[in-house]
Each structure stands twice: as structure tokens, then as C-alpha cells.
Enzyme design. Structure first.
Site, PDB file in Angstrom:
ATOM      1  N   HIS A 100       0.815  -1.222   0.000  1.00  0.00           N
ATOM      2  CA  HIS A 100       0.000   0.000   0.000  1.00  0.00           C
ATOM      3  C   HIS A 100       0.849   1.273   0.000  1.00  0.00           C
ATOM      4  O   HIS A 100       0.304   2.371   0.103  1.00  0.00           O
ATOM      5  CB  HIS A 100      -0.966  -0.004   1.188  1.00  0.00           C
ATOM      6  CG  HIS A 100      -2.110  -0.950   0.992  1.00  0.00           C
ATOM      7  ND1 HIS A 100      -3.131  -0.709   0.108  1.00  0.00           N
ATOM      8  CD2 HIS A 100      -2.370  -2.159   1.527  1.00  0.00           C
ATOM      9  CE1 HIS A 100      -3.984  -1.724   0.128  1.00  0.00           C
ATOM     10  NE2 HIS A 100      -3.546  -2.616   0.984  1.00  0.00           N
ATOM     11  N   HIS A 107       6.997  -8.140   4.400  1.00  0.00           N
ATOM     12  CA  HIS A 107       5.584  -7.912   4.069  1.00  0.00           C
ATOM     13  C   HIS A 107       5.182  -8.920   2.995  1.00  0.00           C
ATOM     14  O   HIS A 107       5.492  -8.741   1.820  1.00  0.00           O
ATOM     15  CB  HIS A 107       5.462  -6.470   3.575  1.00  0.00           C
ATOM     16  CG  HIS A 107       4.059  -5.960   3.579  1.00  0.00           C
ATOM     17  ND1 HIS A 107       3.420  -5.571   4.724  1.00  0.00           N
ATOM     18  CD2 HIS A 107       3.160  -5.785   2.585  1.00  0.00           C
ATOM     19  CE1 HIS A 107       2.202  -5.162   4.440  1.00  0.00           C
ATOM     20  NE2 HIS A 107       2.011  -5.288   3.143  1.00  0.00           N
ATOM     21  N   HIS A 149       1.293  -7.985   6.629  1.00  0.00           N
ATOM     22  CA  HIS A 149       0.443  -7.986   5.431  1.00  0.00           C
ATOM     23  C   HIS A 149      -0.840  -8.807   5.550  1.00  0.00           C
ATOM     24  O   HIS A 149      -1.851  -8.438   4.979  1.00  0.00           O
ATOM     25  CB  HIS A 149       1.189  -8.436   4.180  1.00  0.00           C
ATOM     26  CG  HIS A 149       0.344  -8.468   2.948  1.00  0.00           C
ATOM     27  ND1 HIS A 149      -0.208  -7.331   2.391  1.00  0.00           N
ATOM     28  CD2 HIS A 149      -0.080  -9.489   2.154  1.00  0.00           C
ATOM     29  CE1 HIS A 149      -0.903  -7.657   1.318  1.00  0.00           C
ATOM     30  NE2 HIS A 149      -0.856  -8.949   1.164  1.00  0.00           N
TER      31      HIS A 149
HETATM   32 FE   FE2 Z   1      -1.288  -4.039   5.638  1.00  0.00          FE
HETATM   33 FE   FE2 Z   2      -0.055  -5.177   2.701  1.00  0.00          FE
END
Ligand code: FE2
Ligand code: FE2
Ligand code: FE2
Ligand code: FE2
Ligand code: FE2
Ligand code: FE2
Ligand code: FE2
Ligand code: FE2
Lengths: 265, 265, 265, 265
Positions: B68, B157, B182
Site C-alpha cells: 500500500h 511484508h 500484510h
Molecule cells: Fe497491511
Molecule cells: Fe499489505
């Protein structure tokens, strides 16, 4: 009423650690219903009828599976050898209900405990990051319409946390418990949802934790580092039995307790 | 030396619960180094410079991100506004190091605490079931070759448990800790690996747990049930701060303790 | 009997080139039935009722879609505004039949030409490398059981050549033609399968070929090179109309000719 | 100068049809440079040194591969048996250059024809809907920096039309030709891009077209219909040789002609 669910038994190390711990766990917690995910019992890949028999001998009422259901040809014949109304052991190994209808076997089992308590066990598989199958949400609706038992346990074999959590909310108040399997790592989010359904994203495998989710570390690292496909072999080190205990009211099917269990050597 | 890592802060509910608990956690555990994953701080989707400032104000030394990272355009300019050798706040927000070299910002930060203790924070992203990026395993090798600090923290992540566990073994003995983010669900597999590296597959998000990994349940269920794309909005209910505390020897960088933390209202 | 199928109209360039060529193609080939895939008519992303009207004005009997069906909210209301038994234009825009049953609209249309010839048009979507949907193979079986018309046209909107070719063989002898869409590149494998079904893996888009499958090249290259998400805009250059002409026996529904058409400026 | 590229030879049917047609095609078109994708030569799965020898005996200068490079262990040893500067046959089988650097073999070959004309052949693999590998765009940049030859041929082994078309534009004006492989279906979009690069999204396989991209139809349909994994076997029926002929200026490396070829029994 107490339900124990044992996460994916992985290879000989998984079978050994479960054999070691199951008797005292069953006794300590006065378990009434034992459900075991056995999809990785045979060296990590599938389950054979003989291994299923061993798990039933340990007291399992129902064995669930997942994407590894297909790995051992013998199990396909085994589950196909009994009619839907049977209560034989072959009928009590189930596979995800949302597999193609052409798949051998059944995706749900309804049984009765010696004390007369009825129960149902449903196996479903996720679709996010997994093989194409029928919609598990609509399949759950269809199955629940026909189930008579109040106590209903769901093994949701899925990869993505989003799909598992979503299914938890979707079934909240409609089943006793929905526990996830497949990622082979236990999650610390066990809870009773507001509608009375016990939920946990993943129970974790019962297998060797000095490994990459059951497989020998060197083999998996080699694949990540080189891209070379290579045979995967079950690891042995640091076996742990991962299981989750559900306490529920047999009359209403509502859960009132959930407890994560991880037992090693 | 104590390191606290706070899992993905998700939306306003996540920011609020972290603001509430962080002060007493930092004090109780005499935290020396605070690292926070902030990729979902802005309504679940990305982070703005202003929100980053708030997190730094809470005491964070470094903010990590993930897929993100791209969501808010302003942050791209913010991280690009400083040179590699800077120690400004804009330099202390990092993004996965194995993103394309054309990506704004940096994937690693090396700093020094007031007591002279040096440390490095690495952010990497997995590839299994995720966007295409450079190989995180080789990228880790490259980065570690240049890092001077003994205390090295890695936020990996990633989606798949297999890739995260594999990276744990790959970096065991080479970094102080590698914790996953994540999936937004904490895992119960925290441990010190044999080489002295603290490991946990996922720290879990710091956000609203009455949701589907942060997003309003109805919106996600609607997508699963109908296939219709629709805007996802951050949920608010049942916020929890998920974090993991690492104890390590600052001189050797070896971890000697890992503790999972989940704090709600 | 002659059927013309026009591949995914992409943006204004696609609409313009189709407007230019369609009249003379319809006349030259004495086309009886015109089917158009319109999923990218609105700037590459979806189709609006107004654009659908334009395509019907050009003589289309049926408009098919695909994964971009969802992109314009107005079309969802438009297709939901008519009952299943309607023959209005809104009823003659269809979407993949194997989308969730909760999806607005219909996946099949049965109509009658002025000369009394009946026909059916089916829209299906693949699952390999695409969104999760119901099994298109079983869905085809279900739909075919109910269709009365002998002349049956299938637009199979799918990514993988394997799934498209497999569906061709699966439906051979059961439908007049199954043509693929979605990859936006025409394939050179048009043929009549042994059972009398016309088949082509992909008809190709009707849109700007100086682009990356319709989108401005720079925008797509930027995404491949940097990983940065960014808005995709329709390209304009080098428009071509891609279509495929099927000749068939209206009485039996068997195809006896298939011809690929690509017309530029 | 004329370059002939033969698409993925699939199994014995593919080998037979290529053996039948190659001599007259080479002669008719006065082919100077012959490049063959051989990744499916061995029953559909990989290539052996013996089969590679057969293809070299037919006149191939270079053999390219793709994701099936790994399927036969012997080929890995074969390609690893020669140093980078060799011109032996083992050196003239290449694999995607953007595989992990730990992969045996090489991803590019530079050679000289009897008349002194130099050329290079690059093999790259896509990442969209495929295994994780290094970025093929940046890898192309790196390789092109070192190549001396003006005539440069690229076999881009990829699934998604978007990635293939994007690579075509990316390399336009920098290579003589970039042709796609892997989907096993020829596309009808061959052209000379504005910068002088010959381009085609997929050349198509040289194999049995009464099949699902080479594999026996019943086996693939069974997998789509039941989800059951099962062994895939090469089909035999309706073999076709798919190839593409490039005409170019040897001095500048610019293409001035591209022609699709499909020859059956
Ligand atoms: Fe996240
Ligand atoms: Fe993520
Ligand atoms: Fe498993
Ligand atoms: Fe599994
Ligand atoms: Fe399209
Ligand atoms: Fe599409
Ligand atoms: Fe191939
Ligand atoms: Fe391939």
C-alpha cells in the site's frame, strides 16, 4: 460439550506427535467429538486408507482434508466405496464440499455420538490464491439448509486471511465453529464471534516446525532461490501438535469457549 | 536492548488504539527502538506525510510499509525529498527494498540511538500471491553485505506462510529479527530460531478486528458473494493494537526474547 | 446464414473504426446476425447505456461483455431494468452467465430474426488467471439444456489459451460457434472443429493497436517498469476492427465457414 | 538476411511435422539463421540432449526454451557442461535470461554465420500469470548493453498479451525481432513496429492441434471438469508447424518483413 479439532497432520513427525499427545488431551478436556484434518498425513501429500484407519483408531470421529485430498489415488477409491447414508469410516473422511460434483466422496458428514448428540462436519475450500472451485459461500448456504444437527463444525481450508475471516462472519450464528486450515501456521485470533460461533483463522499444522510449513527447509529454500522445481520431502524436526478446543452447548449449537493448543516434545 | 514492532496501523481505529496503548507499552517494556508498519494508516490505504508525522511524534524511529506504499501520492514525493544519507523523518519511512529501483524512496534505514547503539531496519516484500518484484532473498543478501549495524530488524511484508517461514530460516543468524506483516492476522508461532533470530510469521494489524482484515465486513462479503467491485472502507469496531517485542543483545545483535502483544479497548 | 461477431470495442478509437467499417462489412457479407462485444466501449472500461444504444443503432442484435461489465454503474441498472422474457435492448446486453447469480442481468439471450430464424447467444467467462466465478463448463451444460434455438453463438471471455481451446472441444457439435475474447489480440487458429462448431481462440479487440491491448503504451510500460499503480487511459493510434464471420446452416446450427477480418484505416 | 523462428516443438507429433517441413521451408525462403523453441520437444515436457541434437541436425543455430526448461534433468547438466565463451551445441541451447542467476546455462547466445554475419539470440520469460523471476524489462536493458551484434532476435516466452505487447514496444528499434511463445496458439498480429522491430505476440506451437495446446484433450477436459490432477500426455492428431519468417538488413539489424507460416499434413 467439547470438540477438539486437530490441524493438518503432516507426515510421520506429525503422526508421531499426535499419537503422543492426543490421549491425554482427549482425557484432560473430556473431548466428546474429535475431528482431524489429515490431508498431509502421508509424507505431507495426501492420506491413505491405512493412515486414515490409524487416525480413526486414535478416536477421530471425522477426518477432513483439503487441496491434498487428490494426492493418493487409494483414498479416492476408499471414499467412493460407500454410499452417502453410510456411517463407515470411509464415509467419515470428507473433502471440500465445493469441489466439482464429479469429485469422489462427500463434503459433509452428519453423525450421532453415543449419548445421542447429533453433529455435522462440513469441509470447504477457499478460492483466493487457490484452485478454481465452486463458491464456498453459496455452498455453505446450500449445505446448511439440509443439515439437521445443531452442532455444526466447519473446517475452512483456505489460503487468504480475507476469505477466511469473511467466511467466519458469514457463518456467525449459523454454525458452532469455523476453523481455518491450510497455511500450516496457527493464528492467535481465536474468539467467539457475536453470534456465538467459534472462529480461528488457522489452527496450524500438526507436524515438524523446523521446516517450511512441513517440508524440508533446504528443499523449499532451493526452490525460492533457484526457481528449480524439485521433489518436496517431509521434514522431521521439532514436531508440534496444533489443535483447537471448542466448548459449546449441544442443545443450541452455540459455542462458549475456544482454546488454542500447541504441544511439542 | 528492547525493540517494539507495531503491526500495520489500519485507519482511524488503528491510529486511535495505538495512540492509547503505545505510551504505557513503551514505558513498561523500556523500549529502545520503535518500528511501526504504517501502510494502512490512511483509511486503510497508504499513509500521508501528516499521518507519518503523527507516528513519529509517538516515538517511532522508523516506519515501514508494503504494497500500500503507493496509495497516497503525497508520500511518494515526501520520501523522494531526501537523499539517501539523510536522517530526516522523510528518510525514516521506508518501502520494500525489492521494489523496482525506479521506485521513490529507500528500502533500508540505518540509524543510531541516543546511547550510540546502531541499528538497521529493512523492509522487503514477498512475491508469492503478490505483485511482481525483485527476488527478496537475493535482495536481502545484497543489503546485508552493506549494513554495518549489528542490530538488524526486517519487516517482511508477504502473503504466503511458506515464503515468510522460508525467509526466516534464510536470515536466521544474520539478522536480529524478521517479523511478517500484510495478512493482518497475528500468528502464534513467535520463536527464537536456532541461529539467534527472532521470528513470527505475522504480527497482525493494529486496527479494527470486527472487520475483514480492516475493511467493513459487509463490503467484503458483498464482493465475495456477488463479484461486484466496490469501494472498500475502513471499519471501526473492536480495535486492537498488535505488536511484538524483541529483546536482544545490542553488541551481537542476537535476539534472546520475543513476545506477542495484543491490546484492545 | 451469416453471423458476424465483432471483438471487444475499445474506447473512442474502437467505436470510430467499427462505425466506419461495419456498414460495408454487413452488406458485403450479407450478415444476418450481428453480435458485438462491448465491454471496453467506454474509454476501455465498461459500457454505458448510451454507448450500447449506439452499437444497437449500428445493427447489433446482441451485445456481449466480460470482466469489464462492472465498470460503469449505469449499465448494471440498465440490464436490471428488464425481465428475463423481454426483448428490449436492455435485455440484449448480456454478461458472463457464470457470474454469481446475484449479478444484475442475464448471461444468455434467445431471439428471433425477421425471417423467423431463432438463435441464442451465450456469454461465459474463464477462470484461469481471472476472477473467481462459477464453473463455465458446467454452466454451459446447464444453459444448453434449456436453449431451443439451433443456432447458438458463444462468446467465451477468457485469458488462458488452454481454457479456451478446452471449451472449444467441450462444446464442439453442441453450438454453432464459440469464439474467444479478452486478450485483445486476434489468433490465427480459426477453424471448424470436427463436430461442426466454428472456433477461434480470440477474435482480437476492435480498437487502437498502437497501444498495449488498448491502453496507452507509456502508461502500461510505466507500470511494468516501476510497479507504480497509475490510471490507464485508452490509446487512439492505429485503430483496427477485428471481427470474425461465421457461415452456418440455420436449420441444423452447424457451421460451415469461418473467416477472420481485420480492417484498419 | 532471413531468419526463421519455429514455435515450441511439442512432442513426437511436433518433431515429425517440423522434420517434414523444415527442409523445404529453409530452402524456399533461403533462411540464413534458424532458431527453434524446443521447450516441449520431449513429450511436451522439456527437452533432452538427444532431442536437441536432432534439432541442431535439422540446421538450427540456436534453441530457445521457457518454463519447461527444467523438466528434463539431463538438459540442465548438458547446458552447464560448457563455458560462456563456448560455441558448442550445448552452449547454443539457451533458457530465459531472467531466471535466477543460480540457474544452469545461459540466457543469451552470440554467434557468427559462415558469411561473417554476427547475431544474438535472447530468451526472456514473462512474469504475469507465471513463475516469479527477475524483471524481464530491466534484464533486456542489461543484456542489450553488452551485445555487439546488430541482428538481435528475442524469444519472449510469456502468457499475458499485455506483457508481450509491452515488451514489443519497449524493445522497438533496439532489436531485430521479438516474437512471443508459450501460449501455443499463433496470433495474427505480426507486424513491423515503427522503430523497425518485427513483432508477433505468439508464434504458436509446432505440435498436434487436435489437442489442448499439445496435451490430449480428454486429459485436460477431465482436469477442468473434475479438478482432479492427472498426468498430462502429448496428443498426436493434426500436427502443424508454426513458424515466423523475418527479413532484415544484416548491417543495421532493422527488420523489413515478417510472415507467419502454418504448415500441416
Ligand atoms: Fe497491511
Ligand atoms: Fe499489505
Ligand atoms: Fe495442509
Ligand atoms: Fe492444504
Ligand atoms: Fe476486453
Ligand atoms: Fe476482458
Ligand atoms: Fe511451450
Ligand atoms: Fe511455456
Amino acid at each position: 460439550m467439547n470438540i477438539l479439532f486437530v490441524g493438518d497432520i503432516f507426515g510421520s513427525a506429525g503422526r508421531r506427535i499426535v499419537t503422543e499427545h492426543l490421549p491425554h488431551v482427549l482425557e484432560t478436556h473430556t473431548v466428546d467429538l474429535l475431528i482431524v484434518n489429515g490431508e498431509n498425513a502421508a509424507g505431507g501429500f495426501g492420506i491413505t486408507p491405512a493412515l486414515a484407519e490409524d487416525i480413526f483408531d486414535m478416536g477421530a470421529h471425522v477426518i477432513t482434508t483439503g487441496n491434498h485430498f487428490w494426492d493418493k489415488k487409494e483414498i479416492l477409491e476408499y471414499v467412493a466405496s460407500v454410499p452417502s447414508y453410510s456411517h463407515d469410516r470411509a464415509r467419515r473422511i470428507i473433502r471440500p464440499a465445493n469441489f466439482s460434483p464429479a469429485t469422489p466422496g462427500f463434503g459433509v458428514y452428519e453423525g450421532t455420538l453415543p449419548d445421542g448428540q447429533t453433529y455435522a462436519v462440513i469441509n470447504l475450500q477457499g478460492r483466493v490464491f487457490m484452485q478454481q472451485n465452486d463458491d464456498p459461500f453459496r455452498k455453505a448456504d446450500t449445505l446448511l439448509r439440509d443439515i439437521k444437527a445443531k452442532v455444526i463444525f466447519v473446517d475452512f481450508h483456505a489460503e487468504a486471511t480475507s476469505e477466511k475471516v469473511a467466511m467466519g462472519w458469514y457463518l456467525d450464528g449459523r454454525v458452532t465453529a469455523i476453523l481455518g486450515t491450510h497455511t500450516h501456521i496457527p493464528t492467535a485470533d481465536e474468539r467467539i464471534l457475536p453470534g456465538g460461533t467459534a472462529y480461528q483463522t488457522d489452527v496450524g499444522m500438526s507436524g515438524p516446525y523446523d521446516s517450511v510449513i512441513g517440508v524440508q527447509t533446504e528443499l523449499v529454500l532451493n526452490r525460492f532461490l533457484t526457481g528449480a522445481p524439485g521433489k518436496f520431502e517431509a521434514a522431521k524436526g521439532n514436531p508440534k501438535m496444533c489443535a483447537t478446543l471448542i466448548r459449546c452447548d449441544g442443545a443450541t449449537g452455540r459455542a462458549n469457549g475456544i482454546q488454542r493448543i500447541m504441544l511439542g516434545e
